[in-house]
Design a protein around this motif. Structure first.
Motif, PDB file in Angstrom:
ATOM      1  N   ALA A  71     -36.105  13.616  17.936  1.00 17.49           N
ATOM      2  CA  ALA A  71     -37.466  13.945  17.523  1.00 17.49           C
ATOM      3  C   ALA A  71     -37.478  15.054  16.479  1.00 17.49           C
ATOM      4  O   ALA A  71     -38.229  14.988  15.491  1.00 17.49           O
ATOM      5  N   ALA A  72     -36.639  16.086  16.687  1.00 17.77           N
ATOM      6  CA  ALA A  72     -36.598  17.186  15.716  1.00 17.77           C
ATOM      7  C   ALA A  72     -36.051  16.714  14.376  1.00 17.77           C
ATOM      8  O   ALA A  72     -36.575  17.099  13.311  1.00 17.77           O
ATOM      9  N   THR A  73     -35.021  15.863  14.415  1.00 19.80           N
ATOM     10  CA  THR A  73     -34.438  15.367  13.162  1.00 19.80           C
ATOM     11  C   THR A  73     -35.428  14.514  12.383  1.00 19.80           C
ATOM     12  O   THR A  73     -35.624  14.698  11.160  1.00 19.80           O
ATOM     13  N   VAL A  74     -36.089  13.585  13.077  1.00 21.22           N
ATOM     14  CA  VAL A  74     -37.058  12.714  12.402  1.00 21.22           C
ATOM     15  C   VAL A  74     -38.240  13.523  11.898  1.00 21.22           C
ATOM     16  O   VAL A  74     -38.738  13.326  10.767  1.00 21.22           O
ATOM     17  N   THR A  75     -38.731  14.460  12.712  1.00 15.65           N
ATOM     18  CA  THR A  75     -39.880  15.286  12.306  1.00 15.65           C
ATOM     19  C   THR A  75     -39.537  16.108  11.070  1.00 15.65           C
ATOM     20  O   THR A  75     -40.331  16.187  10.110  1.00 15.65           O
ATOM     21  N   ASN A  76     -38.370  16.740  11.076  1.00 15.76           N
ATOM     22  CA  ASN A  76     -37.974  17.542   9.912  1.00 15.76           C
ATOM     23  C   ASN A  76     -37.821  16.673   8.672  1.00 15.76           C
ATOM     24  O   ASN A  76     -38.182  17.094   7.559  1.00 15.76           O
ATOM     25  N   GLY A  77     -37.292  15.451   8.878  1.00 17.15           N
ATOM     26  CA  GLY A  77     -37.153  14.556   7.721  1.00 17.15           C
ATOM     27  C   GLY A  77     -38.498  14.151   7.141  1.00 17.15           C
ATOM     28  O   GLY A  77     -38.689  14.165   5.917  1.00 17.15           O
ATOM     29  N   LEU A  78     -39.439  13.771   8.011  1.00 16.28           N
ATOM     30  CA  LEU A  78     -40.766  13.382   7.520  1.00 16.28           C
ATOM     31  C   LEU A  78     -41.465  14.531   6.817  1.00 16.28           C
ATOM     32  O   LEU A  78     -42.076  14.363   5.746  1.00 16.28           O
ATOM     33  N   LEU A  79     -41.421  15.716   7.430  1.00 14.20           N
ATOM     34  CA  LEU A  79     -42.100  16.874   6.831  1.00 14.20           C
ATOM     35  C   LEU A  79     -41.431  17.298   5.529  1.00 14.20           C
ATOM     36  O   LEU A  79     -42.110  17.737   4.583  1.00 14.20           O
ATOM     37  N   SER A  80     -40.106  17.180   5.479  1.00 13.16           N
ATOM     38  CA  SER A  80     -39.397  17.550   4.245  1.00 13.16           C
ATOM     39  C   SER A  80     -39.786  16.617   3.094  1.00 13.16           C
ATOM     40  O   SER A  80     -40.026  17.077   1.968  1.00 13.16           O
ATOM     41  N   ASP A  81     -39.852  15.307   3.398  1.00 10.50           N
ATOM     42  CA  ASP A  81     -40.257  14.364   2.341  1.00 10.50           C
ATOM     43  C   ASP A  81     -41.682  14.644   1.875  1.00 10.50           C
ATOM     44  O   ASP A  81     -41.969  14.646   0.660  1.00 10.50           O
ATOM     45  N   GLN A  82     -42.580  14.862   2.845  1.00  5.77           N
ATOM     46  CA  GLN A  82     -43.967  15.132   2.475  1.00  5.77           C
ATOM     47  C   GLN A  82     -44.087  16.435   1.689  1.00  5.77           C
ATOM     48  O   GLN A  82     -44.891  16.535   0.752  1.00  5.77           O
TER      49      GLN A  82
END
Length: 547
Positions: A71-82
């Motif tokens: 969850a932390a990895t996916v969340t950080n990836g989504l927020l980083s892209d945005q």
């Protein structure tokens, strides 16, 4: 340029809550302990439950850790892209505004406010990501927000960074829509013009938030299903191992109960099958040895009984001859007379031994029976004590009888009861070491008890259990006065059991020994709740008997 991390909310403070009283907490603790006791006992008693619980705990821990990491990895990836997209969009918006605002030289220009409104409206029409913009001069004298009805207040930390000339980002929850919505706020300074401006762009994170929530829900469902599946697998696997162990325990219990033919089922050729085979081999060997011992015991009892019976006939003949010699001993010379007296004495001991061996054989064969009658026990005990008066005087022992003032009537086999008392009193005199012997009688509603207490050499640790063994003596080298055979206490114990009573002993070196006989008042009942305690107190009192 610098970036700021999301700010954590301040912890609310308030008055301290009143401390709960100790009494409810203690009562709740006792209630929880009482409710948890069956669960704890079940957990300790079941190997399968412990294995399944450990498997569930370990798998749940791994699933939770894995879920947090994913969850932390996916969340950080989504927020980083945005964030990358939003920062680039904000930069483009700042460049566009810088071109449009280059003609204004003063923040107090009256046309500046209308220009802000026009330019921000154009930005909102041109972008597909930002939902709101805030534009103001660096000194804050002129500000315009689009949409104007939204609450676009930024945090002081973000405002300080942008006011210092740095581009900054921050995650905030703002009321730009119908409810609270997470946003990424990008602050960009525009400082290459005559008037310094600050642009704040607001990018919603609704899609990212929904994706993260969906991911978390999927992880929870998948993780829970995986944990349950692992628990079921662990239960099934453990059952394959525990079931033979439980079968072995049940078979061992039946073997201990005397069912020597019980065996375990052997299935397959694995380790459990070898365990079952080894267990069956052990059970077969035990059965063989037990049957061999039983056969030897039967043969020994039969031999003792046969020898005892067969010796009585020649012993009778020898007795008649010895009586003739003993009657005429006065006509013999001194050596012959002494030999005749010794012959008569040893024949008496031999007859006593044969009588006791015959009695033991009757107990072993199950032919011993009671012939009870209701009698007052005190006169019987007093008569036995009187019969030992000469021996007691010779040994320097004083015998005291402590009996209630009322009659103690019980249904007993008089000869057997007399034999028990005679054996106990004779044994006490023999080991009293010239110290007093106390014989106590007490009764209650169901039982009568007789204790014989000497203050002689006593018993060493472990001897109280062996004192009723056949032919066992605590000190074989002692000079004995009564010439016992080592069977008296064993026969007394069997007589007590025949009455549904008990005969117990307790002793300590230097403090003496106490023998306690407890019999039911009525035939057929069992002796429980003895009126006399099995203790070496000098004043053995009764629990509920009267004097």
């Amino acid at each position: 340029m610098s970036e700021e991390t999301p700010l954590e909310g301040e912890e609310a403070t308030g008055d301290a809550a009143p401390r709960p009283s100790r009494r409810p907490r203690s009562r709740a603790h006792r209630l929880c302990k009482r409710l948890a006791r069956p669960v704890v006992e079940r957990f300790r008693a079941s190997l399968q439950l412990r294995v399944v619980t450990a498997t569930l705990a370990a798998s749940a821990s791994l699933v939770v850790i894995f879920g947090f990491v994913v969850a932390a990895t996916v969340t950080n990836g989504l927020l980083s892209d945005q964030r990358e997209v939003s920062v680039q969009d904000a930069r483009d918006a700042a460049v566009t505004l810088a071109d449009n605002l280059s003609d204004y030289t003063s923040p107090r220009d009256a046309a500046l406010s209308n220009a802000f409104s026009t330019y921000l409206t154009n930005l909102l029409d041109q972008t597909n990501s930002a939902t709101a913009y805030t534009l103001s001069t660096s000194d804050g004298t002129v500000a315009q927000t689009r949409p104007v009805e939204a609450d676009t207040t930024v945090s002081p930390e973000l405002a300080d960074s942008v006011n210092g000339g740095y581009m900054a980002t921050q995650y905030q929850t703002l009321s730009l829509d119908d409810g609270e919505t997470p946003y990424l706020v990008v602050g960009v300074p525009i400082d290459n013009l005559a008037v310094e401006y600050e642009l704040y762009a607001y990018y919603p994170l609704t899609n990212q938030n929904e994706a993260v929530n969906l991911l978390r829900t999927s992880l929870v469902v998948a993780g829970g299903t995986l944990v349950l599946l692992l628990g079921v697998i662990a239960g099934l696997v453990t059952r394959l191992v525990v079931s033979p162990v439980r079968q072995a325990a049940a078979t061992a219990h039946r073997l201990a109960a005397g069912l020597l033919h019980e065996r375990m089922a052997v299935r397959g050729k694995d380790d459990l099958a070898r365990l079952a085979g080894s267990f069956n081999l052990m059970a077969a060997n035990l059965q063989t040895q037990i049957r061999r011992l039983e056969t030897l015991s039967v043969m020994q009892r039969r031999f003792t009984s046969d020898v005892s019976h067969e010796l009585r006939t020649p012993l009778s003949t020898i007795r008649m001859a010895a009586d003739l010699l003993y009657a005429g001993r006065e006509d013999f010379d001194e050596p012959t007379r002494r030999s005749t007296e010794l012959l008569a004495t040893e024949l008496n001991r031999f007859e006593d031994l044969l009588s006791e061996l015959l009695e033991i054989s009757r107990f072993d064969s199950g032919f011993a029976q009671l012939d009870t009658e209701a009698v007052d026990l005190e006169p019987i005990v007093a008569e036995v004590i009187a019969g030992f008066s000469a021996l007691a005087e010779e040994c320097g022992v004083e015998i005291e009888l402590d009996a209630p003032s009322h009659h103690v009537v019980a249904e007993v086999d008089v000869p057997r009861f007399t034999r028990i008392v005679r054996n106990l009193v004779g044994n006490a005199i023999e080991h009293a070491e010239a110290r007093p012997v106390t014989v106590t009688i007490r009764d209650n509603d169901t039982c009568v008890a007789l204790s014989v207490r000497d203050r002689g050499i006593g018993l060493k640790p472990g001897e109280a259990e062996r004192v009723f063994d056949r032919f066992w003596r605590a000190d074989p080298s002692r000079n004995r006065k009564t010439g016992g055979t080592g069977l008296g206490l064993a026969i007394s114990s069997e007589d007590a059991k025949l009455h549904n009573g008990t005969l117990q002993a307790v002793g300590e070196p230097g403090r003496g020994t106490l023998f306690l006989l407890t019999l039911p008042l009525q035939k057929g009942n069992r002796a429980v709740n003895s009126p006399i305690a099995l203790a070496l107190d000098d004043d053995e009192g009764d629990s509920d008997g009267s004097r």
